[in-house]
Enzyme design. Structure first.
Site, PDB file in Angstrom:
ATOM      1  N   LYS A  66      -9.604   2.452  -2.047  1.00  0.00           N
ATOM      2  CA  LYS A  66      -9.649   3.654  -1.199  1.00  0.00           C
ATOM      3  C   LYS A  66      -8.941   4.860  -1.825  1.00  0.00           C
ATOM      4  O   LYS A  66      -9.329   5.997  -1.595  1.00  0.00           O
ATOM      5  CB  LYS A  66      -9.067   3.351   0.182  1.00  0.00           C
ATOM      6  CG  LYS A  66      -9.961   2.419   1.004  1.00  0.00           C
ATOM      7  CD  LYS A  66      -9.453   2.204   2.399  1.00  0.00           C
ATOM      8  CE  LYS A  66     -10.318   1.157   3.098  1.00  0.00           C
ATOM      9  NZ  LYS A  66      -9.901   0.915   4.479  1.00  0.00           N
ATOM     10  N   ARG A 152       8.548  -3.207   7.382  1.00  0.00           N
ATOM     11  CA  ARG A 152       9.529  -4.125   6.773  1.00  0.00           C
ATOM     12  C   ARG A 152      10.437  -3.337   5.827  1.00  0.00           C
ATOM     13  O   ARG A 152      11.644  -3.460   5.866  1.00  0.00           O
ATOM     14  CB  ARG A 152       8.758  -5.217   6.025  1.00  0.00           C
ATOM     15  CG  ARG A 152       9.593  -6.275   5.389  1.00  0.00           C
ATOM     16  CD  ARG A 152       8.714  -7.377   4.852  1.00  0.00           C
ATOM     17  NE  ARG A 152       7.755  -6.910   3.842  1.00  0.00           N
ATOM     18  CZ  ARG A 152       6.826  -7.661   3.272  1.00  0.00           C
ATOM     19  NH1 ARG A 152       6.697  -8.929   3.626  1.00  0.00           N
ATOM     20  NH2 ARG A 152       6.007  -7.163   2.376  1.00  0.00           N
ATOM     21  N   LYS A 156       9.532   3.276   3.485  1.00  0.00           N
ATOM     22  CA  LYS A 156       8.108   3.640   3.404  1.00  0.00           C
ATOM     23  C   LYS A 156       7.637   4.248   4.717  1.00  0.00           C
ATOM     24  O   LYS A 156       6.804   5.158   4.734  1.00  0.00           O
ATOM     25  CB  LYS A 156       7.262   2.407   3.055  1.00  0.00           C
ATOM     26  CG  LYS A 156       7.367   2.002   1.606  1.00  0.00           C
ATOM     27  CD  LYS A 156       6.109   1.217   1.216  1.00  0.00           C
ATOM     28  CE  LYS A 156       6.461  -0.012   0.407  1.00  0.00           C
ATOM     29  NZ  LYS A 156       5.357  -0.972   0.344  1.00  0.00           N
TER      30      LYS A 156
HETATM   31  P1  ATR Z   1      -2.900  -1.967   3.110  1.00  0.00           P
HETATM   32  O1  ATR Z   1      -3.610  -0.969   2.251  1.00  0.00           O
HETATM   33  O2  ATR Z   1      -3.808  -3.064   3.625  1.00  0.00           O
HETATM   34  O3  ATR Z   1      -2.112  -1.330   4.192  1.00  0.00           O
HETATM   35  P2  ATR Z   1      -0.589  -2.300   1.419  1.00  0.00           P
HETATM   36  O4  ATR Z   1      -0.630  -0.885   1.009  1.00  0.00           O
HETATM   37  O5  ATR Z   1      -0.285  -3.361   0.398  1.00  0.00           O
HETATM   38  O6  ATR Z   1      -1.937  -2.764   2.106  1.00  0.00           O
HETATM   39  O7  ATR Z   1       0.486  -2.439   2.613  1.00  0.00           O
HETATM   40  C1  ATR Z   1       0.745  -3.633   3.234  1.00  0.00           C
HETATM   41  C2  ATR Z   1       1.607  -3.392   4.463  1.00  0.00           C
HETATM   42  O8  ATR Z   1       1.818  -4.630   5.146  1.00  0.00           O
HETATM   43  C3  ATR Z   1       2.989  -2.865   4.144  1.00  0.00           C
HETATM   44  O9  ATR Z   1       3.431  -2.063   5.207  1.00  0.00           O
HETATM   45  C4  ATR Z   1       3.817  -4.158   4.040  1.00  0.00           C
HETATM   46  O10 ATR Z   1       5.203  -3.984   4.248  1.00  0.00           O
HETATM   47  P3  ATR Z   1       6.150  -3.527   3.012  1.00  0.00           P
HETATM   48  O11 ATR Z   1       5.902  -2.062   2.819  1.00  0.00           O
HETATM   49  O12 ATR Z   1       7.530  -3.821   3.468  1.00  0.00           O
HETATM   50  O13 ATR Z   1       5.718  -4.351   1.828  1.00  0.00           O
HETATM   51  C5  ATR Z   1       3.208  -4.924   5.183  1.00  0.00           C
HETATM   52  N1  ATR Z   1       3.378  -6.377   5.116  1.00  0.00           N
HETATM   53  C6  ATR Z   1       2.692  -7.261   4.356  1.00  0.00           C
HETATM   54  N2  ATR Z   1       3.084  -8.523   4.586  1.00  0.00           N
HETATM   55  C7  ATR Z   1       4.056  -8.458   5.546  1.00  0.00           C
HETATM   56  C8  ATR Z   1       4.856  -9.431   6.239  1.00  0.00           C
HETATM   57  N3  ATR Z   1       4.745 -10.739   5.994  1.00  0.00           N
HETATM   58  N4  ATR Z   1       5.738  -8.977   7.166  1.00  0.00           N
HETATM   59  C9  ATR Z   1       5.839  -7.659   7.430  1.00  0.00           C
HETATM   60  N5  ATR Z   1       5.125  -6.701   6.804  1.00  0.00           N
HETATM   61  C10 ATR Z   1       4.240  -7.087   5.887  1.00  0.00           C
END
Ligand code: ATR
Length: 272
Positions: A66, A152, A156
């Site tokens: 994207k 988390r 961010k």
């Molecule tokens: P996407 O484009 O699908 O949003 P991404 O940019 O990799 O994918 O972002 C993933 C999001 O899911 C992030 O907000 C991530 O949190 P972090 O920024 O702390 O990494 C969150 N995320 C993924 N796995 C998680 C988990 N097990 N618990 C909480 N947050 C999670």
């Protein structure tokens, strides 16, 4: 030759977009074909260019391209420009128009299909990745009483708060930061459900929630939705409605005709 469209991503085999757009085309009597294209992680531009050269009219773009689609577009809609992510490309003459229909799809699903108005509601958006970024502006445009972004990695969420500050007031922090805060709508835009994981949420945030919404979907309720239900959320919804609604927005951009989404949502639910 039929007008040609496709969804492009990596992986792509399980995409429901061909089924959705084929159903839309039948329903609206549009003569078109719609396929699925896998692109190598370092080959997005090349694959798009070749599709375009063969007369392709438009693409849906999914994970992980994207941002590259945003960079590739020669013109952007306002909402794609602000989201800095593109999920729909339209090829017209020399132009590559980039749009982002994800947020509109989410808002339509919540408001039209689930019948819940976002205006004046207290909304918690979980996650700060690409999926969250795409829906912030459309959520703010509904004038919620509060939009909070929890992630988390709190920094961010705070970065998104700053980036969108011109468009409305946003609260930001870690999940635990919002313990004790009352929310009406809690939307999971993290990718946790993809890995069958559950973000570490305070259980008290669901006490007053009318709706817990997971942008992901699977054949049974995600762990997030199960957790929300157990802790007091009244209604649960997964991302199938949003998937079909964002597709309908893309279809409208390409064909200037709005398909009916309800029968397609029902069809998809019966298959998943
Ligand atoms: P996407 O484009 O699908 O949003 P991404 O940019 O990799 O994918 O972002 C993933 C999001 O899911 C992030 O907000 C991530 O949190 P972090 O920024 O702390 O990494 C969150 N995320 C993924 N796995 C998680 C988990 N097990 N618990 C909480 N947050 C999670």
């Amino acid at each position: 030759m039929l007008d040609s469209y496709a969804v492009i991503g990596n992986p792509i085999a399980h995409s429901k977009s061909p089924l959705i757009h084929t159903a839309f085309a039948q329903q609206t009597n549009q003569a078109l074909q719609y396929g699925a294209i896998w692109a190598p992680l370092d080959g997005f531009r090349k694959v798009v260019e070749s599709f375009r050269q063969q007369g392709g009219k438009g693409l849906n773009v999914t994970v992980p391209f994207k941002l590259e689609a945003y960079q590739l577009a020669t013109r952007l809609t306002g909402r794609a420009s602000i989201a800095q992510a593109v999920n729909t490309l339209k090829f017209e003459n020399d132009e590559i128009l980039g749009d982002n229909t994800d947020g509109a799809g989410l808002v339509r699903d919540i408001e039209c299909n689930l019948g819940i108005s976002i205006a004046d509601k207290r909304v918690l958006l979980m996650g700060a990745g690409g999926a969250a970024r795409g829906v912030i502006l459309p959520l703010l445009q509904q004038k919620p009483a509060l939009l909070a972004i929890a992630n988390r990695t709190a920094q961010k969420a705070q970065a998104l708060q700053q980036q969108f500050s011109a468009h409305g007031d946003i609260a930001a922090g870690s999940f635990i930061h919002f313990s004790g805060t009352r929310f009406d709508l809690i939307i999971n835009a993290t990718s946790a459900s993809l890995h069958d994981a559950l973000p570490e949420l305070p259980i008290d945030i669901f006490a007053h929630a009318t709706l817990a919404y997971d942008m992901m979907y699977s054949h049974e309720p995600t762990r997030f939705l199960q957790f929300a239900q157990k802790n007091g959320a009244r209604h649960m919804a997964d991302g199938i409605g949003m998937l079909v609604e964002q597709a309908a927005e893309s279809f409208f951009l390409w064909r200037s005709i709005r398909p009916q989404t309800k029968p397609v949502i029902a069809q998809l639910k019966s298959l998943i």
